[in-house]
Design a protein around this motif. Structure first.
Motif, mmCIF file in Angstrom:
data_model
loop_
_atom_site.group_PDB
_atom_site.id
_atom_site.type_symbol
_atom_site.label_atom_id
_atom_site.label_comp_id
_atom_site.label_asym_id
_atom_site.label_seq_id
_atom_site.Cartn_x
_atom_site.Cartn_y
_atom_site.Cartn_z
ATOM 1 N N PRO A 17 33.664 -2.412 -35.542
ATOM 2 C CA PRO A 17 33.821 -0.952 -35.554
ATOM 3 C C PRO A 17 34.384 -0.426 -36.867
ATOM 4 O O PRO A 17 33.883 0.569 -37.412
ATOM 5 C CB PRO A 17 34.780 -0.695 -34.383
ATOM 6 N N VAL B 195 31.574 -0.849 -39.681
ATOM 7 C CA VAL B 195 30.475 0.111 -39.682
ATOM 8 C C VAL B 195 30.966 1.474 -40.166
ATOM 9 O O VAL B 195 30.240 2.208 -40.850
ATOM 10 C CB VAL B 195 29.831 0.208 -38.278
ATOM 11 N N SER C 298 23.888 4.995 -38.656
ATOM 12 C CA SER C 298 24.337 3.814 -37.909
ATOM 13 C C SER C 298 25.697 4.061 -37.275
ATOM 14 O O SER C 298 25.938 3.689 -36.123
ATOM 15 C CB SER C 298 24.405 2.604 -38.842
ATOM 16 N N ALA D 223 26.684 4.097 -33.321
ATOM 17 C CA ALA D 223 27.699 3.161 -32.842
ATOM 18 C C ALA D 223 28.845 3.873 -32.126
ATOM 19 O O ALA D 223 29.450 3.322 -31.198
ATOM 20 C CB ALA D 223 28.252 2.338 -34.014
ATOM 21 N N TRP E 155 24.548 -0.046 -30.876
ATOM 22 C CA TRP E 155 24.711 -0.836 -32.089
ATOM 23 C C TRP E 155 23.370 -1.205 -32.719
ATOM 24 O O TRP E 155 23.345 -1.790 -33.816
ATOM 25 C CB TRP E 155 25.489 -2.113 -31.781
ATOM 26 N N ALA F 32 22.709 0.018 -36.344
ATOM 27 C CA ALA F 32 23.547 -0.662 -37.334
ATOM 28 C C ALA F 32 23.029 -2.061 -37.637
ATOM 29 O O ALA F 32 23.129 -2.541 -38.764
ATOM 30 C CB ALA F 32 24.991 -0.734 -36.840
ATOM 31 N N ARG F 33 22.448 -2.720 -36.626
ATOM 32 C CA ARG F 33 21.896 -4.058 -36.838
ATOM 33 C C ARG F 33 20.566 -3.993 -37.595
ATOM 34 O O ARG F 33 20.308 -4.803 -38.483
ATOM 35 C CB ARG F 33 21.704 -4.768 -35.494
ATOM 36 N N VAL G 93 27.985 -6.243 -38.939
ATOM 37 C CA VAL G 93 27.479 -5.928 -37.601
ATOM 38 C C VAL G 93 26.379 -6.897 -37.165
ATOM 39 O O VAL G 93 26.455 -7.472 -36.077
ATOM 40 C CB VAL G 93 27.005 -4.467 -37.525
ATOM 41 N N LEU H 153 29.020 -6.693 -28.753
ATOM 42 C CA LEU H 153 28.934 -5.337 -29.273
ATOM 43 C C LEU H 153 28.309 -4.453 -28.207
ATOM 44 O O LEU H 153 27.129 -4.169 -28.205
ATOM 45 C CB LEU H 153 28.091 -5.310 -30.551
ATOM 46 N N VAL I 52 31.766 1.091 -26.520
ATOM 47 C CA VAL I 52 32.845 1.305 -27.481
ATOM 48 C C VAL I 52 34.000 2.026 -26.808
ATOM 49 O O VAL I 52 33.816 3.090 -26.203
ATOM 50 C CB VAL I 52 32.344 2.120 -28.692
#
Length: 316
Positions: free
Chosen positions: A76, A79, A121, A125, A130, A133-134, A182, A190, A193
Motif C-alpha cells: 500500500p 503504490v 493504479s 488500489a 490491485w 497496479a499489477r 505490487v 493483496l 484494503v
C-alpha cells in the motif's frame, strides 16, 4: 531436444534444489500433460508460469514466506509512493509547460499518459482493486525516463547527453522499485484494503511527492545535494531492525525497510550519477545495508512455516 523440453528444464532450474529434487518429476509430468499437443507459444507460456512460481519459492515471495508477507504489507505504501513521484512529474510538466508542444504533441501526450498510470493504479488500489497496479507496473516505471528523453527532445530536438540520462535514471530508481513491489507481492495477500492500508497509501503518496521533489531539486536542478550519510545510517538501522525482527518472525520491521529502502537507493544512485569518486565513500555503508537485507531475507526463508509453497503450482 524440443522447445518444450528446453523451456521446462530452464523453469525447473529456478526452483530451490531441495524442492526440485523432491517434486521435479511430478512437475515435469504435470507440465507434459498440460502442454500435450500444444504449440511452442503455449509451451513457453506454461514454462514461464512454472518458472515464475519457482522463483517466488526461491525468494520466499509466497503467502507463507515472511518476505512475501512483508512485501504485501509494504505494497500500500509503495503504490502510493510510486503515484507520488509520478504526480510530481505531472505537476512539474503542467507548471513549466511543454516546450515545443505544437511540434511534438504526440510525445507530450504519451508523457502525460505515462504519468497518469501510477495515479490510476493508486485510485484502483484504494478501493481494493490491485489488478491495475499489477498490470501497469512495467509501463509505469518508464514515467521518469520518458519525461527526460521526450522533454529534452521536444525542447532541443536532440537526444539527451549521458549526464542527463544518468541523473534522471538515478531519480527514477525509487519509482521503479515502488511500482514493481505490487506485482512482486503474493497476489493472494493483496485483497481488501483496510483503513490502515488506505492511510499507508496516502502517506506513501505524500512521501513520494515530497521526497522525489527534494531529490530532483538537489540532484538534477542544482549542483548541491542532501547529506546522504544520515539517510544511509537510517537505512542501516532499519536493516538491523529487519534482521532482528525476521529472526523472531515479525513482518513489520521488514515491511518498513522494504517501503523506504527505494528512497535511500535513489539517493545512492544520485550520488553515483553525480560524482562517482565521492560516492565511493558510501560503498561500505551500502554494502553493509545490502548484506543485512540479504541475510534477513535468507533467514526468513529458512524459518518460513509450511504453507502454500508446499503445494504444486498450477500450470493449467
Amino acid at each position: 531436444m524440443t522447445v518444450s523440453d528446453t523451456a521446462l528444464r530452464a523453469a525447473l532450474r529456478l526452483y530451490p534444489a531441495a524442492y526440485r529434487s523432491e517434486r521435479g518429476a511430478e512437475l515435469s509430468t504435470v507440465f507434459a500433460e498440460t502442454t500435450a499437443g500444444a504449440g511452442a507459444g503455449a509451451c513457453l507460456r506454461e514454462a514461464f508460469d512454472l518458472g515464475a512460481y519457482g522463483l517466488r519459492l526461491r525468494l520466499g515471495l509466497t503467502p507463507a514466506g515472511l518476505p512475501g508477507r512483508a512485501l504485501a504489507a509494504a505494497a500500500p505504501f509503495a503504490v502510493g509512493a510510486a503515484a507520488g513521484q509520478a504526480g510530481l512529474v505531472l505537476a512539474v510538466t503542467a507548471k513549466e509547460g511543454a516546450p515545443g508542444l505544437d511540434a511534438s504533441r504526440s510525445m507530450w501526450a504519451l508523457l502525460m499518459l505515462l504519468s497518469v498510470l501510477p495515479l490510476a493504479s493508486l485510485a484502483a488500489a484504494l478501493f481494493g482493486n490491485w489488478r491495475p497496479a499489477r498490470l501497469l507496473a512495467l509501463p509505469s516505471v518508464t514515467v521518469v525516463p520518458a519525461a527526460a528523453v521526450l522533454g529534452y527532445w521536444a525542447a532541443t530536438g536532440a537526444v539527451p547527453p549521458f549526464s542527463v540520462l544518468a541523473a534522471v535514471s538515478a531519480f527514477s530508481v525509487p519509482g521503479v522499485l515502488w511500482s514493481l513491489a505490487v506485482p512482486a507481492a503474493p497476489a493472494d495477500l493483496l485483497g481488501r484494503v483496510s483503513r490502515l492500508g488506505r492511510s499507508a497509501m496516502l502517506a506513501g503518496l505524500l512521501f513520494g511527492f515530497v521526497g522525489s521533489g527534494v531529490q530532483g531539486l538537489t540532484r538534477i536542478g542544482s549542483a548541491g545535494g542532501p547529506a546522504s550519510a544520515p539517510v544511509l545510517v537510517l537505512g542501516l538501522g532499519l536493516a538491523v531492525m529487519a534482521f532482528l525482527g525476521a529472526r523472531r518472525g515479525q513482518v513489520a520491521p521488514l515491511a518498513l525497510l522494504l517501503a523506504v529502502l527505494p528512497s535511500g537507493l535513489g539517493i545512492v544512485a544520485g550520488e553515483l550519477a553525480g560524482n562517482l569518486r565521492a560516492s565511493l565513500a558510501l560503498l561500505p555503508v551500502v554494502l553493509v545495508v545490502g548484506v543485512g537485507v540479504a541475510v534477513a531475507l535468507r533467514s526468513t526463508r529458512e524459518r518460513s512455516p509450511a504453507g502454500p509453497e508446499a503445494a504444486l503450482p498450477s500450470v493449467e
